[in-house]
Design an enzyme around this catalytic site. Structure first.
Site, mmCIF file in Angstrom:
data_model
loop_
_atom_site.group_PDB
_atom_site.id
_atom_site.type_symbol
_atom_site.label_atom_id
_atom_site.label_comp_id
_atom_site.label_asym_id
_atom_site.label_seq_id
_atom_site.Cartn_x
_atom_site.Cartn_y
_atom_site.Cartn_z
ATOM 1 N N ASN A 9 25.595 49.944 40.910
ATOM 2 C CA ASN A 9 25.662 48.485 40.832
ATOM 3 C C ASN A 9 25.535 47.979 42.266
ATOM 4 O O ASN A 9 26.476 48.075 43.046
ATOM 5 C CB ASN A 9 27.007 48.072 40.203
ATOM 6 C CG ASN A 9 27.099 46.578 39.988
ATOM 7 O OD1 ASN A 9 26.204 45.823 40.377
ATOM 8 N ND2 ASN A 9 28.187 46.143 39.391
ATOM 9 N N ARG A 94 22.533 48.819 37.037
ATOM 10 C CA ARG A 94 22.774 47.480 36.517
ATOM 11 C C ARG A 94 21.656 46.572 37.031
ATOM 12 O O ARG A 94 21.430 46.492 38.246
ATOM 13 C CB ARG A 94 24.107 46.957 37.026
ATOM 14 C CG ARG A 94 24.352 45.575 36.549
ATOM 15 C CD ARG A 94 25.538 44.950 37.160
ATOM 16 N NE ARG A 94 25.805 43.711 36.458
ATOM 17 C CZ ARG A 94 26.770 42.883 36.787
ATOM 18 N NH1 ARG A 94 27.569 43.174 37.780
ATOM 19 N NH2 ARG A 94 26.952 41.789 36.121
ATOM 20 N N HIS A 182 26.161 38.784 31.873
ATOM 21 C CA HIS A 182 27.413 39.542 31.672
ATOM 22 C C HIS A 182 27.368 40.358 30.382
ATOM 23 O O HIS A 182 28.411 40.687 29.796
ATOM 24 C CB HIS A 182 28.654 38.624 31.671
ATOM 25 C CG HIS A 182 28.956 38.020 32.997
ATOM 26 N ND1 HIS A 182 29.295 36.698 33.157
ATOM 27 C CD2 HIS A 182 28.953 38.550 34.243
ATOM 28 C CE1 HIS A 182 29.504 36.443 34.442
ATOM 29 N NE2 HIS A 182 29.281 37.553 35.122
ATOM 30 N N ARG A 242 29.383 29.441 42.548
ATOM 31 C CA ARG A 242 28.297 28.800 41.795
ATOM 32 C C ARG A 242 28.830 27.594 41.026
ATOM 33 O O ARG A 242 29.952 27.617 40.542
ATOM 34 C CB ARG A 242 27.675 29.801 40.812
ATOM 35 C CG ARG A 242 26.733 30.787 41.484
ATOM 36 C CD ARG A 242 26.305 31.886 40.526
ATOM 37 N NE ARG A 242 27.105 33.085 40.687
ATOM 38 C CZ ARG A 242 27.083 34.138 39.890
ATOM 39 N NH1 ARG A 242 26.286 34.140 38.840
ATOM 40 N NH2 ARG A 242 27.846 35.188 40.112
ATOM 41 N N GLU A 381 31.877 47.776 32.649
ATOM 42 C CA GLU A 381 30.418 47.652 32.601
ATOM 43 C C GLU A 381 29.740 48.979 32.935
ATOM 44 O O GLU A 381 28.691 49.305 32.374
ATOM 45 C CB GLU A 381 29.969 46.568 33.597
ATOM 46 C CG GLU A 381 30.391 45.178 33.160
ATOM 47 C CD GLU A 381 30.450 44.166 34.295
ATOM 48 O OE1 GLU A 381 31.280 44.351 35.211
ATOM 49 O OE2 GLU A 381 29.681 43.213 34.279
#
Ligand code: AMP
Length: 402
Positions: A9, A94, A182, A242, A381
């Site tokens: 990742n 990822r 996600h 964000r 994840e």
């Protein structure tokens, strides 16, 4: 020899990794995990065992010129000297955006890399960094199988209506639609719901992935039917830096009246907004919580975050036609007791009641009463990437054997 996978990742200055053993017919089993931080400057490498005990650690100064490539090659040589009876079989990555073309995890070749490059403008903060180690492996370890696992993939089950923007038809044909992100996290949560409550796995569940990036996903019978992020990872909830959903008219105002360049506007929306922008203090929830009692700006940023989460949950309850469960995950969702309590307090109308004591200790069930249940479930994840990489490799082998 036991085949192993590396799960990567990659961020702008970091490379997180996990190494999994793959035994026939069994779930991939984590062996080591770690990260490189500060790439391009002073770099810190650490690798830990599954219990979190550090096994090795190293630092380089900024003059050493350690970037993603040097870190990745260091990891490969670290593995070679520690792997004992293991052999590296593949690398799973990822990749934040798969666009319309990549709904499922995909074996990487040159053509795939070129397609993924085209999606950089849709996720400028993540996609280029996700692609970096893929290109390094192509160059430095030619022939090593690589699999791209997408954050968008899990949402491909959403209906045409849920993924549509109210724009002219040809915009949809160009791929301007809601994708959602996600997905690796939501895939993991959907896969473990049955272990917490079998009824939940088949029910109407909202998952709140609240980390530095934040979004919500409505699951019906374990599949995604709606989510707060859209075309890019900028939409929906406000996040660490964000802005989340804003009126598109604000962007025209920034360009036309404030004379910002598109790049300046993009930088403001991606890196200077959210909790950081509103508080003017930090994007980090821990810092904001520590100041909220005495600092009105920190409190205001948190209040806005909670308000928007609660409001968006209302929208997803409508999309689901009701609610059976709410799951909190990721850095804030798994750790911030107060955010969970405040969100649940705002959902009393939906029948949610907090179990204060369970919330303080992290549940996993943090609701009381007979209404919808609320849970804290740590996400994973990397395990989803390992599972997906393994399934792509198995499919390739089955094809070769047939
Ligand atoms: P993630 O992107 O999932 O790593 O989440 C990062 C966010 O989680 C940051 O805002 C952190 O401040 C927040 N976080 C991590 N640990 C805690 C904690 N113990 N309490 C409150 N927030 C936390």
């Amino acid at each position: 020899m036991t085949p192993v996978l590396i799960v990567l990742n990659a961020g702008s200055s970091s490379l997180k990794f996990q190494v999994y053993d793959m035994f026939d017919g069994m779930e991939p089993r984590l062996v080591w995990k770690g990260f490189y931080e500060g790439l391009g400057g002073a770099v810190h490498f650490i690798v830990k065992d599954t219990g979190g005990t550090p096994l090795d650690e190293m630092t380089w100064s900024s003059g050493d010129g350690i970037g993603h490539e040097e870190a990745l090659m260091h990891l490969i040589s670290w593995l070679r000297s520690h792997q004992e009876n293991r052999k590296l079989a593949a690398i799973g990555h990822r990749v934040v955006h798969g666009g319309g073309a990549f709904a499922a995890p995909t074996l990487i070749d040159e053509a795939v890399i070129q397609e993924l490059e085209k999606l950089v403008p849709l996720a400028p903060l993540h996609q280029p960094h996700n692609l970096e180690p893929i290109k390094i492996v192509q160059r430095r370890l030619p022939g090593m199988p690589q699999v791209a696992c997408f954050d968008t993939g899990f949402h491909q089950t959403q209906s045409d209506i849920a993924s549509l923007f109210a724009l002219p038809r040809d915009m949809r044909e160009r791929g301007v639609r809601r994708y959602g992100f996600h997905g690796l996290s939501y895939d993991y949560i959907a896969s473990v719901l049955k272990d917490y409550d079998p009824r939940l796995a088949e029910g109407r569940v909202i998952v709140a992935h609240l980390g530095n990036g934040a979004s919500l996903c409505a699951l019906n019978d374990g599949t995604s039917i709606a989510t707060t992020m859209g075309f890019s990872a900028l939409d929906g909830l406000p996040m660490g830096t964000r802005c989340g959903a804003i009126d598109a008219g604000v962007v025209f105002y920034m360009l036309r009246e404030m004379k910002l360049s598109p790049e300046e506007a993009e930088r403001m929306l991606y890196t200077k907004s959210g909790l950081l922008g509103v508080s003017g203090i930090s994007n980090d929830m821990r810092t904001l919580r520590s100041k909220a009692a005495t600092n009105a700006d920190a409190k205001r940023a948190i209040d806005m975050f909670v308000y928007r989460i609660t409001r968006e949950i209302g929208s997803l309850v409508a999309a689901l036609g009701g609610l059976d469960g709410l799951v909190f995950t990721a850095g804030i969702g798994e750790n911030d007791v107060a955010t969970r309590a405040e969100v649940i307090a705002g959902l009393a109308w939906a029948g949610l009641t907090i179990d204060e004591a369970a919330n303080r200790t992290g549940g996993p069930r943090i609701s009381a009463g007979s209404g919808p249940t609320a849970w804290v479930i740590p996400t994973n994840e990397e395990l989803v990437i390992a599972r997906q990489t393994r399934s792509v490799l198995d499919a390739v082998q089955a094809k070769l054997a047939s």
